[in-house]
Design a protein around this motif. Structure first.
Motif, mmCIF file in Angstrom:
data_model
loop_
_atom_site.group_PDB
_atom_site.id
_atom_site.type_symbol
_atom_site.label_atom_id
_atom_site.label_comp_id
_atom_site.label_asym_id
_atom_site.label_seq_id
_atom_site.Cartn_x
_atom_site.Cartn_y
_atom_site.Cartn_z
ATOM 1 N N ASP A 3 7.957 1.248 4.616
ATOM 2 C CA ASP A 3 7.053 1.453 5.761
ATOM 3 C C ASP A 3 5.984 0.362 5.796
ATOM 4 O O ASP A 3 5.591 -0.103 6.880
ATOM 5 C CB ASP A 3 6.390 2.826 5.679
ATOM 6 C CG ASP A 3 7.362 3.965 5.944
ATOM 7 O OD1 ASP A 3 8.451 3.696 6.494
ATOM 8 O OD2 ASP A 3 7.041 5.119 5.589
ATOM 9 N N HIS A 4 5.511 -0.020 4.629
ATOM 10 C CA HIS A 4 4.491 -1.078 4.541
ATOM 11 C C HIS A 4 5.034 -2.389 5.082
ATOM 12 O O HIS A 4 4.358 -3.089 5.855
ATOM 13 C CB HIS A 4 4.056 -1.237 3.089
ATOM 14 C CG HIS A 4 3.089 -2.361 2.860
ATOM 15 N ND1 HIS A 4 1.823 -2.388 3.405
ATOM 16 C CD2 HIS A 4 3.211 -3.520 2.141
ATOM 17 C CE1 HIS A 4 1.197 -3.495 3.038
ATOM 18 N NE2 HIS A 4 2.028 -4.201 2.274
ATOM 19 N N VAL A 5 6.247 -2.729 4.704
ATOM 20 C CA VAL A 5 6.860 -3.963 5.195
ATOM 21 C C VAL A 5 7.111 -3.873 6.696
ATOM 22 O O VAL A 5 6.842 -4.825 7.444
ATOM 23 C CB VAL A 5 8.171 -4.254 4.438
ATOM 24 C CG1 VAL A 5 8.885 -5.467 5.040
ATOM 25 C CG2 VAL A 5 7.893 -4.486 2.964
ATOM 26 N N GLU A 12 -0.090 -4.074 -5.360
ATOM 27 C CA GLU A 12 -0.164 -3.274 -4.149
ATOM 28 C C GLU A 12 -0.132 -1.813 -4.547
ATOM 29 O O GLU A 12 0.636 -1.419 -5.438
ATOM 30 C CB GLU A 12 0.995 -3.590 -3.204
ATOM 31 C CG GLU A 12 0.900 -2.920 -1.852
ATOM 32 C CD GLU A 12 -0.238 -3.474 -1.012
ATOM 33 O OE1 GLU A 12 -1.010 -2.666 -0.444
ATOM 34 O OE2 GLU A 12 -0.362 -4.716 -0.943
ATOM 35 N N LEU A 68 0.374 2.035 -3.054
ATOM 36 C CA LEU A 68 0.931 2.780 -1.921
ATOM 37 C C LEU A 68 0.809 4.277 -2.196
ATOM 38 O O LEU A 68 0.995 4.732 -3.329
ATOM 39 C CB LEU A 68 2.400 2.400 -1.713
ATOM 40 C CG LEU A 68 2.666 0.915 -1.422
ATOM 41 C CD1 LEU A 68 4.151 0.633 -1.496
ATOM 42 C CD2 LEU A 68 2.108 0.522 -0.065
ATOM 43 N N SER A 75 5.461 -2.249 8.836
ATOM 44 C CA SER A 75 4.197 -2.316 9.582
ATOM 45 C C SER A 75 3.752 -3.749 9.802
ATOM 46 O O SER A 75 2.952 -4.035 10.711
ATOM 47 C CB SER A 75 3.110 -1.543 8.830
ATOM 48 O OG SER A 75 2.723 -2.228 7.635
ATOM 49 N N LEU A 76 4.266 -4.669 8.986
ATOM 50 C CA LEU A 76 3.896 -6.077 9.116
ATOM 51 C C LEU A 76 4.903 -6.868 9.947
ATOM 52 O O LEU A 76 4.649 -8.023 10.293
ATOM 53 C CB LEU A 76 3.779 -6.719 7.728
ATOM 54 C CG LEU A 76 2.722 -6.114 6.806
ATOM 55 C CD1 LEU A 76 2.814 -6.739 5.428
ATOM 56 C CD2 LEU A 76 1.336 -6.295 7.394
ATOM 57 N N GLU A 91 -0.198 8.250 -5.952
ATOM 58 C CA GLU A 91 -0.259 6.827 -5.639
ATOM 59 C C GLU A 91 0.576 6.038 -6.640
ATOM 60 O O GLU A 91 0.608 6.355 -7.830
ATOM 61 C CB GLU A 91 -1.706 6.315 -5.684
ATOM 62 C CG GLU A 91 -2.579 6.796 -4.546
ATOM 63 C CD GLU A 91 -3.944 6.158 -4.548
ATOM 64 O OE1 GLU A 91 -4.613 6.172 -3.490
ATOM 65 O OE2 GLU A 91 -4.355 5.636 -5.623
ATOM 66 N N THR A 133 1.803 8.315 -1.548
ATOM 67 C CA THR A 133 2.872 9.248 -1.192
ATOM 68 C C THR A 133 2.287 10.659 -1.227
ATOM 69 O O THR A 133 1.119 10.849 -1.591
ATOM 70 C CB THR A 133 4.038 9.150 -2.187
ATOM 71 O OG1 THR A 133 3.575 9.576 -3.480
ATOM 72 C CG2 THR A 133 4.561 7.716 -2.281
ATOM 73 N N ALA A 188 7.603 4.369 1.066
ATOM 74 C CA ALA A 188 6.264 3.883 1.426
ATOM 75 C C ALA A 188 6.242 2.360 1.437
ATOM 76 O O ALA A 188 5.585 1.740 2.300
ATOM 77 C CB ALA A 188 5.230 4.428 0.443
ATOM 78 N N TRP A 189 6.934 1.742 0.502
ATOM 79 C CA TRP A 189 7.026 0.279 0.495
ATOM 80 C C TRP A 189 7.733 -0.227 1.754
ATOM 81 O O TRP A 189 7.288 -1.178 2.400
ATOM 82 C CB TRP A 189 7.761 -0.204 -0.756
ATOM 83 C CG TRP A 189 8.183 -1.644 -0.654
ATOM 84 C CD1 TRP A 189 9.434 -2.115 -0.395
ATOM 85 C CD2 TRP A 189 7.328 -2.790 -0.743
ATOM 86 N NE1 TRP A 189 9.426 -3.479 -0.329
ATOM 87 C CE2 TRP A 189 8.151 -3.926 -0.543
ATOM 88 C CE3 TRP A 189 5.983 -2.968 -0.979
ATOM 89 C CZ2 TRP A 189 7.657 -5.226 -0.569
ATOM 90 C CZ3 TRP A 189 5.472 -4.262 -1.010
ATOM 91 C CH2 TRP A 189 6.296 -5.369 -0.808
#
Length: 244
Positions: free
Chosen positions: A113-115, A52, A54, A117-118, A60, A56, A110-111
């Protein structure tokens, strides 16, 4: 014996051990922390391998796992060279590591936020599905036709075996442009194939053909039997004719 003093060299050489030790401590700490992210990524993606990337403000970050274990953590700054903070090869340069670690907290954010978002993305997805239709009737009809074809081929195989006198052999005929081949093994049917070595096996020792294939070639089988009967008519023998 020549000494440093004889050469006029009187310079101190700094010991890099302390810097290397601190670098290794930081890399070990990041490996443990990012390893948890790699494990969660593996659970999220559901595969043995995955990665993955991500973004910032600083650049990246790419995290890659193998079977849930952290394989590498790569920082690609917006300016400058990439830094493998964690890798299976050599440790990073201390200065590059320092630049990367200044942005590491942003990577973790960022990680997260990624989680987030799901989260809830599957809440409204129903797990109730239509009942799948059974193929029992179709399979029964297919097998009925194949059983009749196999019985007829068994008669042909037995007659050809009796006539030729060989334990192994084939009877071939061309039906509407297709090559049909019946192979027998000591009087038993080994296979019935249409179209040469890369063709369709209507009968074989393996799986049955599809119902669609049986439907396509069932009428052609009549032509194959007719060709066999013509073969018998051309012989001065008592080979049995077949009616279908």
């Amino acid at each position: 014996m020549t000494t440093q003093a004889d050469l006029g060299i009187d310079l101190d050489v700094r010991d890099a051990a302390a810097v290397a030790e601190r670098r290794d401590e930081l890399v070990a700490a990041v490996r443990d922390h990012a390893g948890a992210i790699a494990y969660q990524l593996a659970r999220l993606q559901g595969g043995d391998y995955g990665r993955e990337t991500l973004s910032t403000r600083g650049g990246e970050w790419t995290v890659k796992h193998e079977a849930g274990e952290l394989e590498f953590l790569l920082f690609s700054p917006k300016s400058g060279s990439d830094t493998y903070v964690i890798s299976t090869k050599q440790p990073p340069d201390p200065a590059d590591l320092a630049v990367a670690l200044d942005d590491y907290a942003a990577f973790v954010a960022a990680w997260n936020d990624h989680v987030d978002s799901l989260s809830g993305v599957l809440d409204d997805v129903s797990a109730e599905f239509p009942e799948p239709a059974t193929t029992e009737g179709v399979v029964a009809e297919r097998d009925r036709v194949l059983d009749a074809i196999r019985e007829t081929c068994a008669v042909i195989a037995g007659e050809i075996h009796r006539y030729e006198g060989d334990d192994y052999g084939t009877f071939t005929a061309r039906v509407e442009g297709d090559r049909w081949e019946l192979k027998y093994d000591e009087g038993s049917v080994s296979y019935l194939r249409i179209g040469g070595s890369g063709g369709l096996y209507l009968l074989s020792q393996y799986g049955a053909p599809s119902a669609a294939d049986v439907r396509e070639y069932a009428d052609g089988f009549r032509g194959f039997v007719a060709a066999y009967n013509e073969f018998v008519d051309g012989l001065e023998s008592d080979l049995e004719r077949i009616s279908v």
